[in-house]
Structure formats: structure tokens, C-alpha cells
Design a protein around this motif. Structure first.
Motif, short mmCIF file in Angstrom:
data_model
loop_
_atom_site.label_atom_id
_atom_site.label_comp_id
_atom_site.label_asym_id
_atom_site.label_seq_id
_atom_site.Cartn_x
_atom_site.Cartn_y
_atom_site.Cartn_z
N UNK A 61 0.77 -1.16 0.12
CA UNK A 61 0.07 0.07 -0.15
C UNK A 61 1.23 1.60 0.40
N UNK A 62 1.69 1.03 1.03
CA UNK A 62 2.77 2.59 0.76
C UNK A 62 3.61 2.46 -0.62
N UNK A 63 3.77 1.45 -0.79
CA UNK A 63 4.53 1.31 -2.36
C UNK A 63 3.58 2.33 -3.21
N UNK A 64 2.94 2.03 -2.97
CA UNK A 64 1.11 2.59 -4.17
C UNK A 64 0.99 3.50 -4.17
N UNK A 196 1.06 7.04 4.79
CA UNK A 196 0.49 6.82 3.76
C UNK A 196 1.05 8.82 3.41
N UNK A 197 0.68 9.66 3.75
CA UNK A 197 0.73 10.81 3.59
C UNK A 197 2.32 11.15 3.28
N UNK A 198 3.26 10.22 4.13
CA UNK A 198 4.76 11.08 4.25
C UNK A 198 4.88 10.14 2.70
N UNK A 199 4.00 9.11 2.00
CA UNK A 199 5.39 7.90 1.53
C UNK A 199 4.65 8.63 -0.28
N UNK A 200 3.00 9.57 -0.19
CA UNK A 200 2.74 10.54 -0.93
C UNK A 200 3.80 11.96 -1.67
#
Length: 310
Positions: A61-64, A196-200
Motif C-alpha cells: 500500500x505504501x509503495x502504491x 501514507x501522507x509521508x509516502x505521497x
């Protein structure tokens, strides 16, 4: 370098003159392209971002999220439609680098993309909380060091056009809790629920590192609005006619009045920098300060020295 705005705000230079004419600082904004060691432009070629993940649901999910964040930012920086750049994920064990041309050919066919932007070896360190004060009020940020390897692969020519190890520290502001406070449990809960905000954000930062970006700088010219020769040269500058403006300022730089000569030389230094000739700009700002020194001239000289080729 391009002028994106001009306006007629006037501020005194701090020069006290005996005569009736007073120089006025005419400020304008310039968009300056930020230097990059490589710039990726989508243009008419298809492209997809592919991020690798370890075999567990959260990593997937984080990679996506990283892939989507990178793809969307590339679209924004290249001014193309939302969805033009694909976003995909693959298991990390499937990707062994860009030397595996057979696998990348299959990936090209699966994504339908000419260029593949491959993100691998993605690592994040533990989240930490940073605190600062603004206007006397505390502000809290989530702070996460990250790194990822980026390969940009031309799948048609089977060529790796760019590779880099991307490193950064991501910062996201933590909003106030429901009761307007920052309790330890609330901060921990917010960071856990919003990873997920950090990954984006990581994806956006990666895209920014390979995209054309601009930074707005405020510049100044000196004008004597009541003097037609001065004002005509200034108007030429604001119409992008820098060479014509320089021709107008050159004789003014020889004025017997040392302040006027200095101001004209200052303007010529600005024009030279706008035309991309930093060395000549440095010569003129040196002449300017010898004729009459003022704080803005010193600031410009410092800026020009920072831009000069080492």
C-alpha cells in the motif's frame, strides 16, 4: 530566467541627495529555473512510475502511494493531464536492476510505457516529532528521513538514462487535536494513521528532483521616473528589451554625479545577469560600488558571486 510579474512599488534606496531628483527602487519578480543534474520531460512519450515493495500488505500500500505521488507530481510539473503517467507496484524480488532487459521488456508491455521510472530499495527511518514556535504558539511536525533508488529506463532503446540515490527528510505539520492541544497520544495516533501522507510526499519530492522547477526571486532596478532617459531605459527592461535598456544606461553610468553613475551601473549589472552573463554583471557591480556604495549593491554583488562559475 523570465519575468513573471512587474509592479510599481517604489522604495527609497536610502540615498540622501542634495539635488531635487531622488532615485527610486522599482521592484519586480523573476522566475528563476532551478539547476538540476538531470531533467525528465514526458513530452510525447508515455511513462510510468513503478515502485517495488516487500511481500506484506502494508508495504504494498505504501509503495502504491509513492508511485501515485511521483506520477501525479510529474504530471503537474509537465502540465499534462491527470492519469497520463501510470503508477504501478511490483514485488521487490522481481526487480534485479536495469540490466535485466527481458524483465523490463515485459514490464514495458504490461504498463504500455516508453519510459519506466523504477523506485527500489525504499527505506524509511523512524518517525520523530519536531516542535517549533510561531507567533508564540507551538507547532508540531512529523519528521521522517527517507531514501530510495531511482532508475529511469528507456524501454525502447533498452538504455538507463539516469540513476540516483534519493535522500531527504520529510516534514509534515501535525494539526491541532480536537481539543486544540497536542497530547502525546494524539500526536502518536495522527502519525500512525497518516503514514501514507509521508509516502505521497516522498513521491512528490522524487518527481521534483528530476523536473523543471522555478523559484521566484525579487529583483530591483533604480529609476528616476521624472527623467525621460532613465525611465525609457527602465521601461525597455520591463518589456524584456534588456539590450536596449543597457544602451540607455551606458551613458548614464558616466554621469559626473557619482550616485547616478553608480545607480546606472547597478542597473546594467542586473541586466547582464538577466541576459545570463554573470561575469560581466560582476564587473559592473564592482564599478557601481566604486562610484557610490549602497546596501543593495553589496547584496547584489554577494548574490552574483554565488552564481559565478567556480
Amino acid at each position: 530566467m523570465r519575468i513573471i510579474q512587474r509592479y510599481g512599488f517604489m522604495a527609497l534606496l536610502g540615498l540622501l541627495l542634495a539635488g531635487c531628483a531622488t532615485p527610486q527602487a522599482m521592484l519586480f519578480d523573476v522566475d528563476v529555473m532551478q539547476p538540476k543534474d538531470f531533467t525528465f520531460e514526458v513530452m510525447d512519450q508515455s511513462a510510468s512510475v513503478v515502485a517495488t515493495y516487500n511481500k506484506n500488505s502494508k508495504d504494498s500500500l505504501l509503495a502504491a502511494e509513492i508511485a501515485r505521488g511521483t506520477a501525479r507530481a510529474i504530471e503537474i510539473y509537465n502540465a499534462i493531464e491527470d492519469g497520463s503517467v501510470g503508477a504501478f507496484t511490483i514485488p521487490a524480488e522481481e526487480y534485479s536492476g536495469t540490466k535485466d532487459t527481458l524483465y523490463l521488456e515485459q514490464l514495458m508491455l504490461a504498463t504500455g510505457s516508453h519510459y519506466l521510472l523504477l523506485l527500489s530499495d525504499i527505506e524509511t527511518e523512524d518517525l520523530r516529532v519536531a516542535r517549533s514556535l510561531q507567533g508564540g504558539s507551538p507547532m508540531f511536525f512529523g519528521r521522517m528521513p527517507v531514501k530510495a533508488h531511482l532508475d529511469i529506463y528507456n524501454a525502447i532503446s533498452e538504455e538507463t538514462v539516469y540513476s540516483k540515490l534519493f535522500k531527504d527528510t520529510l516534514m509534515i505539520r501535525i494539526p491541532e487535536g480536537p481539543d486544540g492541544s497536542y497530547t502525546q497520544s494524539y500526536v502518536a495516533s495522527f502519525l500512525k494513521e497518516n503514514d501514507s501522507l509521508f509516502m505521497h510526499l516522498l513521491g512528490r519530492k522524487i518527481a521534483e528532483s528530476i523536473s523543471t522547477t522555478w523559484e521566484t526571486e525579487e529583483w530591483m532596478l533604480v529609476d528616476y521616473p521624472s527623467d525621460e532617459k532613465w525611465h525609457s531605459a527602465y521601461k525597455n527592461a520591463m518589456d524584456f528589451k534588456w539590450e536596449e535598456a543597457v544602451k540607455g544606461w551606458l551613458p548614464l553610468a558616466e554621469d559626473k554625479d557619482s550616485v547616478k553613475a553608480s545607480c546606472a551601473a547597478f542597473n546594467i549589472a542586473v541586466a547582464c545577469q538577466m541576459l545570463g552573463n554573470t561575469e560581466l554583471a560582476l564587473n559592473w557591480i564592482d564599478y557601481c560600488r566604486k562610484k557610490y556604495d549602497f546596501s543593495e549593491a553589496g547584496q547584489l554583488q554577494k548574490y552574483l558571486r554565488s552564481k559565478a562559475v567556480k
